[in-house]
Design a protein around this motif. Structure first.
Motif, mmCIF file in Angstrom:
data_model
loop_
_atom_site.group_PDB
_atom_site.id
_atom_site.type_symbol
_atom_site.label_atom_id
_atom_site.label_comp_id
_atom_site.label_asym_id
_atom_site.label_seq_id
_atom_site.Cartn_x
_atom_site.Cartn_y
_atom_site.Cartn_z
ATOM 1 N N GLN A 1 50.275 39.911 46.482
ATOM 2 C CA GLN A 1 49.026 40.474 45.979
ATOM 3 C C GLN A 1 48.189 41.108 47.077
ATOM 4 O O GLN A 1 47.128 41.664 46.793
ATOM 5 N N PHE B 1 50.328 37.596 36.482
ATOM 6 C CA PHE B 1 50.935 38.406 37.534
ATOM 7 C C PHE B 1 52.427 38.124 37.552
ATOM 8 O O PHE B 1 52.843 36.958 37.552
ATOM 9 N N ASP C 1 56.257 39.359 39.357
ATOM 10 C CA ASP C 1 56.937 40.093 40.421
ATOM 11 C C ASP C 1 58.441 39.951 40.228
ATOM 12 O O ASP C 1 58.942 38.844 39.987
ATOM 13 N N GLY D 1 53.140 43.404 39.052
ATOM 14 C CA GLY D 1 51.793 43.785 38.668
ATOM 15 C C GLY D 1 51.098 42.665 37.952
ATOM 16 O O GLY D 1 51.704 41.664 37.557
ATOM 17 N N VAL E 1 43.651 45.953 36.493
ATOM 18 C CA VAL E 1 45.104 45.999 36.629
ATOM 19 C C VAL E 1 45.461 46.152 38.100
ATOM 20 O O VAL E 1 44.892 46.997 38.803
ATOM 21 N N ASP E 2 46.386 45.335 38.568
ATOM 22 C CA ASP E 2 46.902 45.417 39.931
ATOM 23 C C ASP E 2 48.397 45.737 39.880
ATOM 24 O O ASP E 2 49.075 45.432 38.890
ATOM 25 N N ALA E 3 48.912 46.334 40.945
ATOM 26 C CA ALA E 3 50.336 46.682 40.977
ATOM 27 C C ALA E 3 50.872 46.551 42.394
ATOM 28 O O ALA E 3 50.129 46.684 43.378
ATOM 29 N N ASN F 1 50.512 48.235 47.636
ATOM 30 C CA ASN F 1 49.679 47.492 46.693
ATOM 31 C C ASN F 1 48.538 48.353 46.204
ATOM 32 O O ASN F 1 47.908 49.068 46.999
ATOM 33 N N GLN G 1 45.075 47.690 43.986
ATOM 34 C CA GLN G 1 44.174 46.780 43.288
ATOM 35 C C GLN G 1 43.195 47.604 42.453
ATOM 36 O O GLN G 1 42.725 48.653 42.893
ATOM 37 N N LEU H 1 44.018 49.264 39.716
ATOM 38 C CA LEU H 1 44.825 50.478 39.628
ATOM 39 C C LEU H 1 44.176 51.551 38.768
ATOM 40 O O LEU H 1 44.265 52.749 39.070
#
Length: 781
Positions: A114, A682, A684, A699, A723-725, A746, A748, A750
């Protein structure tokens, strides 16, 4: 906080009462395990893991054992996203499945996947934890968060870190192996703390395996970061004792713009450590750290009108302030912090049934804080504000802290008939000496939001007070984890004495005010858990916490005008939950329902002028769920949600409704900046075969529910979804010569949602981070 000043750890040992206590402890526990360390009853023991020190054992009907520092151990590396053991709730090596209280563990892999750059960011995906509540989201200045609606203290390697805002020590996640969180009151093992829980940061320690890591990173706000982590056993040619020593050196540099215009972030630290392990039964680790944060973003905010709500700025401009809005002045802005510490961690196993643990740290930190910031006055920056003018204040402090903390405990395992015991007895002490130069926070020139001027040559107000306060605490604690077949009963208690004292001098008049506020408290804990063969473990628990009150006096006719010192704030929690770990899997599911009461807060005495009464109470009812799983080769996930009902259940205070101008009672209303619900997930995945082998994709989604924005509950901060990726690639699949190299990107937030993390009044709200993208190149060997 609490005080009992000692010049050194050795000085503590020289006190006869302290030595007598440990002599009694050792004689008692040795008697329990029998002569020559042999158990007084038959016990099947586990083998010692020679790679890392193991200081616990496993007896008949007992699974409270394992390697403290081994992979998956209680303070060691976390395999994937799922830790199986932790010491945070018991100070013994206990399976999380057998611990009757909510625990979350964030391991190294999650931190890296992350790209968590601060402790706040590392906690984002933890149920019932609300992060980045106030001031400069993305800054490195402060670690401000809440657990189950309450501010929670931070510990490092089981030792308390001082909490003085402008010189609070900051721990970079790159130094850490894992982060363990216990939710709910935890004073029985850690002393004074709030009802929400504690966060324990676990340092990376030397390993007897050669290893190394170097990384460089760029992105964010024109930031560049780089770090190294190297260590292993001392080379054999260093001498005959070389095989007993291992070292580790961790360093990092970070420089770039801050999240608001004109601000900066800069950090560097170096943290060397060495472990001496003369045998499989003994280990001593010494850790040093030096860190400089000459710039750490900013601490400013925005008014609700212009962030949450559109604002008529004049000249036909209607809208909201940008997320990188800065309310300060370059000529005043300062957040310069230096910290240095040295600590040790010592473990010794006398036998398979008795071990001793000792840890201590001396820390010195200095902070110089100056700021021009939004005036948090609803009359000037409140709900009816319009136009381009922002009212501001200016002020600051200069703070120095010397903190000494030590914790010693012994663990004995033994049987009494059909019952297996893991008994803990310990004593800890902390002494925080703080010197604070401060002055009045005064009106500063207002800012024109349509034509901002960040260099107004504003005069900084002179310091007017010099406070030299010492806060000490000494506590004695005990705990017994009793196991009968699959039933686990845990009982614990602790007695603390605390003292806050010292002079505060008025630099203008020379007048001195002395503070001398003692406090003492007994806190307890009890829990019951049953472990089914199927992997289900239902439990119930009760726990307590206390917080000394250092301001205000209770009217007492026997004491005349002096009054008496208020009793400490007390907290208690009832929790019922269930944990589930399917046999043979790397999956851990936990669910809990809880009821918390925080009582004895002070209100102004309505009858006796100048005194207070202890009538304030806050209640929390909530539920939470967390899932952690290493599902298959390359696939890991975490998820969770929480629902909280937090409100003032008893209070005599009133607050002003800024919309109506009326005074309204606090009782029945909800505290600010506490979302009623949170949810996150989350995932992965790393491809381990096929044409995409070496690639990783992941994500997460974070939901932050609505929260109240002012004490009168006249407006709410709306919910937000972020949304994170992450994408990664192992470069050895591109060319075998690139073995050890990985690349990672990364993002953060997104979707670049513009959102407010929380408000505490109409004039004080805080933006969350906009979209940030970082690229990382890492080499490990």
């Amino acid at each position: 906080m609490v005080l009992y000043y000692l010049n050194s750890a050795s000085g503590l040992v020289r006190h006869s009462w302290y030595a007598s206590l440990y002599a009694a402890l050792l004689s008692t526990t040795c008697a329990l395990v029998g002569p020559n360390g042999a158990a007084a009853q038959s016990a099947a023991t586990t083998d010692v893991e020679l790679a890392e020190l193991s200081v616990t054992s496993e007896a008949s009907g007992r699974s409270l054992g394992g390697a403290l520092y081994g992979a998956g151990g209680a303070v060691g590396a976390v395999p994937g996203y799922v830790a199986s053991r932790s010491i945070v709730a018991t100070k013994t090596d206990t399976p999380i499945l057998e611990t009757a209280q909510s625990i979350s563990v964030i391991g190294r892999k999650q931190i890296e996947d992350q790209n968590a750059l601060t402790i706040n960011q590392a906690l984002r995906y933890t149920p019932s934890v609300t992060t980045e509540q106030r001031g400069g989201a993305g800054s490195t200045r402060l670690e401000q968060f809440s657990i189950r609606g309450f501010t929670a203290p931070i510990f490092l390697d089981g030792l308390s870190l001082p909490g003085s805002r402008d010189a609070s020590p900051s721990v970079d996640p790159f130094r850490l192996e894992r982060v363990d969180i216990i939710k709910g009151p935890a004073s029985v093992l850690y002393g004074q703390s709030g009802p929400g829980g504690i966060v324990n940061l676990v340092s990376k320690l030397p390993r007897f395996v050669q290893h190394g890591e170097i990384f460089v990173q760029g992105g964010g706000f024109d930031e560049v970061r780089g770090g190294f982590d190297v260590g292993g056993p001392v080379a054999a040619e260093a001498g005959p004792l070389a095989d007993q020593f291992a070292y580790r050196v961790i360093g990092l540099g970070w420089k770039g713009d801050g999240p608001a215009v004109t601000t900066q972030v800069e950090r560097f630290f170096i943290s060397p450590s060495i472990t001496w392990r003369p045998s499989a039964d003994t280990s001593l680790t010494v850790i040093g750290n030096y860190q400089r944060d000459p710039f750490s973003g900013f601490y400013g905010g925005v008014p609700a009108v212009g962030s949450l709500l559109p604002r008529n700025f004049g000249n036909g401009v209607i809208g909201r302030l940008p997320v990188d809005f800065y309310d300060g002045d370059r000529g005043i802005e300062r957040s310069d912090r230096t910290q240095a510490s040295v600590s040790y961690i010592f473990d010794h196993r006398f036998s398979d049934h008795l071990r001793f643990h000792s840890a201590a740290r001396f820390l010195h930190t200095e902070g110089d804080y100056r700021s021009v910031y939004t005036n948090f006055d609803d009359r000037l920056n409140g709900p009816f504000t319009s136009g381009p003018i922002l009212s501001r204040f200016t002020g600051g402090t200069r703070v120095g802290i010397d903190a000494f903390t030590i914790d010693n405990n012994a663990v004995a395992t033994f049987d009494t008939g059909i019952f297996s015991h893991t008994a803990l007895l310990g004593i800890d002490h902390r002494s925080f000496e703080t010197r604070t130069l401060s002055g009045p926070f005064v009106l500063a020139p207002s800012q024109n939001l349509l034509a901002p001027n960040y260099e107004m040559n504003i005069a900084f107000p002179a310091f007017t007070t010099d406070a030299r306060i010492t806060a000490e605490q000494t506590g004695i604690y005990f705990q017994d984890q009793v196991k009968f077949d699959r039933l686990v009963l845990t009982l614990g208690g602790r007695y603390d004495r605390a003292l806050q004292s010292g002079p505060t001098r008025n630099l203008n008049t020379g007048a001195v005010t002395e503070q001398n506020v003692p406090a003492d408290a007994f806190t307890g804990r009890a829990s019951l858990l049953y472990l089914f063969d199927s992997g289900f473990a239902p439990y119930v628990s009760y726990s307590e916490a206390f917080e000394p009150i250092v301001n205000g006096r209770i009217f007492d006719t026997a004491l005349g005008s002096e009054g008496r010192i208020p009793d400490p704030i007390s907290s208690n929690q009832y929790e019922a939950g269930i944990k589930y770990q399917p046999p043979g899997t790397d999956i851990l599911l936990t669910a809990a329902a809880f009821d918390i009461r925080r009582s004895n807060s002070t209100n102004t005495d309505p009858v006796n002028r100048g005194f207070v009464v202890q009538t304030g109470e806050i209640g929390v009812q909530g539920i939470e769920f967390e899932a952690r799983a290493n599902l298959a080769e390359g696939l890991t996930l975490i998820g969770g949600f929480s629902l909280l009902d937090v409100r003032n259940t008893a209070d005599l205070s009133f607050t002003t409704n800024a919309l109506t101008g009326q005074q309204v009672p606090i009782v029945g209303r909800r505290p600010v900046q506490v979302p009623d619900s949170t949810a996150s997930m989350f995932v992965d995945y790393r491809f381990t075969s096929g044409p995409l082998i070496g690639f990783g994709l992941g994500g997460g989604v974070r939901y932050l529910g609505p929260s109240w924005g002012d004490p009168a509950n006249s407006f709410q901060v709306p919910a937000s979804v972020l949304v994170d990726a992450v994408a990664s690639y192992d470069l050895k699949y591109l060319d075998p010569k690139l073995q050890g190299f990985t690349m990672q990107i990364n993002a953060q937030n997104l979707l670049d949602e513009q959102y407010v993390t929380g408000c505490f009044t109409y004039s004080g709200c805080y933006y969350g981070l906009p979209r940030t993208v970082y690229a990382t190149l890492r080499y490990r060997w």
